[in-house]
Design a protein around this motif. Structure first.
Motif, PDB file in Angstrom:
ATOM      1  N   TYR A  20       0.829  -1.209   0.000  1.00  0.00           N
ATOM      2  CA  TYR A  20       0.000   0.000   0.000  1.00  0.00           C
ATOM      3  C   TYR A  20       0.863   1.259   0.000  1.00  0.00           C
ATOM      4  CZ  TYR A  20      -3.232   3.567   1.645  1.00  0.00           C
ATOM      5  OH  TYR A  20      -3.961   4.713   1.787  1.00  0.00           O
ATOM      6  N   THR A  21       1.968   1.215   0.734  1.00  0.00           N
ATOM      7  CA  THR A  21       2.842   2.385   0.825  1.00  0.00           C
ATOM      8  C   THR A  21       3.983   2.326  -0.188  1.00  0.00           C
ATOM      9  OG1 THR A  21       4.233   1.357   2.519  1.00  0.00           O
ATOM     10  CG2 THR A  21       2.368   2.690   3.298  1.00  0.00           C
ATOM     11  N   ALA A  22       3.884   1.419  -1.152  1.00  0.00           N
ATOM     12  CA  ALA A  22       4.907   1.245  -2.189  1.00  0.00           C
ATOM     13  C   ALA A  22       6.283   0.958  -1.564  1.00  0.00           C
ATOM     14  CB  ALA A  22       4.963   2.441  -3.117  1.00  0.00           C
ATOM     15  N   PHE A  23       6.291   0.194  -0.485  1.00  0.00           N
ATOM     16  CA  PHE A  23       7.499  -0.240   0.213  1.00  0.00           C
ATOM     17  C   PHE A  23       8.332   0.915   0.768  1.00  0.00           C
ATOM     18  CE2 PHE A  23       6.305  -3.611  -2.694  1.00  0.00           C
ATOM     19  CZ  PHE A  23       6.303  -4.713  -1.851  1.00  0.00           C
ATOM     20  N   GLU A  24       7.722   2.097   0.866  1.00  0.00           N
ATOM     21  CA  GLU A  24       8.446   3.236   1.431  1.00  0.00           C
ATOM     22  C   GLU A  24       8.297   3.308   2.941  1.00  0.00           C
ATOM     23  OE1 GLU A  24       7.431   6.844  -0.591  1.00  0.00           O
ATOM     24  OE2 GLU A  24       7.909   6.002  -2.547  1.00  0.00           O
ATOM     25  N   SER A  25       7.263   2.654   3.470  1.00  0.00           N
ATOM     26  CA  SER A  25       7.007   2.705   4.897  1.00  0.00           C
ATOM     27  C   SER A  25       6.091   1.557   5.276  1.00  0.00           C
ATOM     28  CB  SER A  25       6.330   4.040   5.253  1.00  0.00           C
ATOM     29  OG  SER A  25       5.898   4.027   6.592  1.00  0.00           O
ATOM     30  N   THR A  26       6.160   1.146   6.514  1.00  0.00           N
ATOM     31  CA  THR A  26       5.189   0.177   7.013  1.00  0.00           C
ATOM     32  C   THR A  26       4.209   0.870   7.946  1.00  0.00           C
ATOM     33  OG1 THR A  26       6.671  -0.451   8.816  1.00  0.00           O
ATOM     34  CG2 THR A  26       6.698  -1.835   6.829  1.00  0.00           C
ATOM     35  N   SER A  27       4.311   2.170   8.017  1.00  0.00           N
ATOM     36  CA  SER A  27       3.436   2.949   8.885  1.00  0.00           C
ATOM     37  C   SER A  27       2.176   3.353   8.120  1.00  0.00           C
ATOM     38  CB  SER A  27       4.179   4.201   9.369  1.00  0.00           C
ATOM     39  OG  SER A  27       3.333   4.969  10.186  1.00  0.00           O
ATOM     40  N   VAL A  28       1.040   2.895   8.620  1.00  0.00           N
ATOM     41  CA  VAL A  28      -0.247   3.274   8.043  1.00  0.00           C
ATOM     42  C   VAL A  28      -1.167   3.687   9.183  1.00  0.00           C
ATOM     43  CG1 VAL A  28      -0.085   1.774   6.002  1.00  0.00           C
ATOM     44  CG2 VAL A  28      -1.094   0.891   8.098  1.00  0.00           C
ATOM     45  N   SER A  29      -2.216   4.404   8.839  1.00  0.00           N
ATOM     46  CA  SER A  29      -3.157   4.835   9.869  1.00  0.00           C
ATOM     47  C   SER A  29      -3.898   3.630  10.440  1.00  0.00           C
ATOM     48  CB  SER A  29      -4.170   5.824   9.279  1.00  0.00           C
ATOM     49  OG  SER A  29      -5.028   5.160   8.367  1.00  0.00           O
ATOM     50  N   TYR A  30      -4.469   3.815  11.602  1.00  0.00           N
ATOM     51  CA  TYR A  30      -5.255   2.768  12.236  1.00  0.00           C
ATOM     52  C   TYR A  30      -6.405   2.353  11.321  1.00  0.00           C
ATOM     53  CZ  TYR A  30      -8.279   0.336  15.494  1.00  0.00           C
ATOM     54  OH  TYR A  30      -9.073  -0.608  16.088  1.00  0.00           O
ATOM     55  N   GLU A  31      -7.042   3.346  10.701  1.00  0.00           N
ATOM     56  CA  GLU A  31      -8.176   3.066   9.816  1.00  0.00           C
ATOM     57  C   GLU A  31      -7.751   2.230   8.617  1.00  0.00           C
ATOM     58  OE1 GLU A  31      -7.464   6.170  10.973  1.00  0.00           O
ATOM     59  OE2 GLU A  31      -9.111   6.346  12.415  1.00  0.00           O
ATOM     60  N   LYS A  32      -6.602   2.554   8.031  1.00  0.00           N
ATOM     61  CA  LYS A  32      -6.117   1.799   6.881  1.00  0.00           C
ATOM     62  C   LYS A  32      -5.735   0.381   7.314  1.00  0.00           C
ATOM     63  CE  LYS A  32      -6.088   2.676   3.319  1.00  0.00           C
ATOM     64  NZ  LYS A  32      -7.105   2.333   2.291  1.00  0.00           N
ATOM     65  N   ALA A  33      -5.106   0.234   8.462  1.00  0.00           N
ATOM     66  CA  ALA A  33      -4.752  -1.096   8.967  1.00  0.00           C
ATOM     67  C   ALA A  33      -6.021  -1.925   9.190  1.00  0.00           C
ATOM     68  CB  ALA A  33      -3.951  -0.982  10.256  1.00  0.00           C
TER      69      ALA A  33
END
Length: 112
Positions: A20-33
């Protein structure tokens, strides 16, 4: 349907978050998770909705050995099933016909 522990599901969600973040980050919002977890559960549910014979064809190696599908395997199988259903639905829909009450909303292109 097999119940999977959260420890089996979180890594799958983590991999989806990376995509989802194009491998730039593993940080996503709670809602997206939460949405990603919903997608994982939906795909796993789809795996167990198909008749046992069909499921056995797709996971024949594991089923033949009597092994339990892991959450990742059930997700992958379900994701393929969802993709196939989506493609079948799109191929059935005739974009030229549409719905009569939407005719006024779409401009007509081409000669005529």
């Amino acid at each position: 349907m097999v119940n999977y522990e959260m420890e089996e599901l979180v890594p799958i969600v983590g991999k989806l978050a990376e995509k989802y973040t194009a491998f730039e980050s593993t940080s996503v919002s709670y809602e997206k998770a939460e949405q990603l977890m919903g997608a994982v559960l939906y795909c796993i549910h789809e795996t167990w909705q198909v008749p046992a014979g069909e499921r056995e064809k797709q996971g024949a190696d594991l089923m033949a050995k009597g092994e339990r599908l892991s959450a990742a395997q059930a997700y992958e199988m379900g994701a393929r099933l969802v993709e196939e259903k989506t493609k079948a639905a799109l191929s059935e829909y005739d974009f030229n016909v549409g719905l009569p009450y939407f005719e006024g909303y779409f401009p007509v292109y081409g000669g005529g």
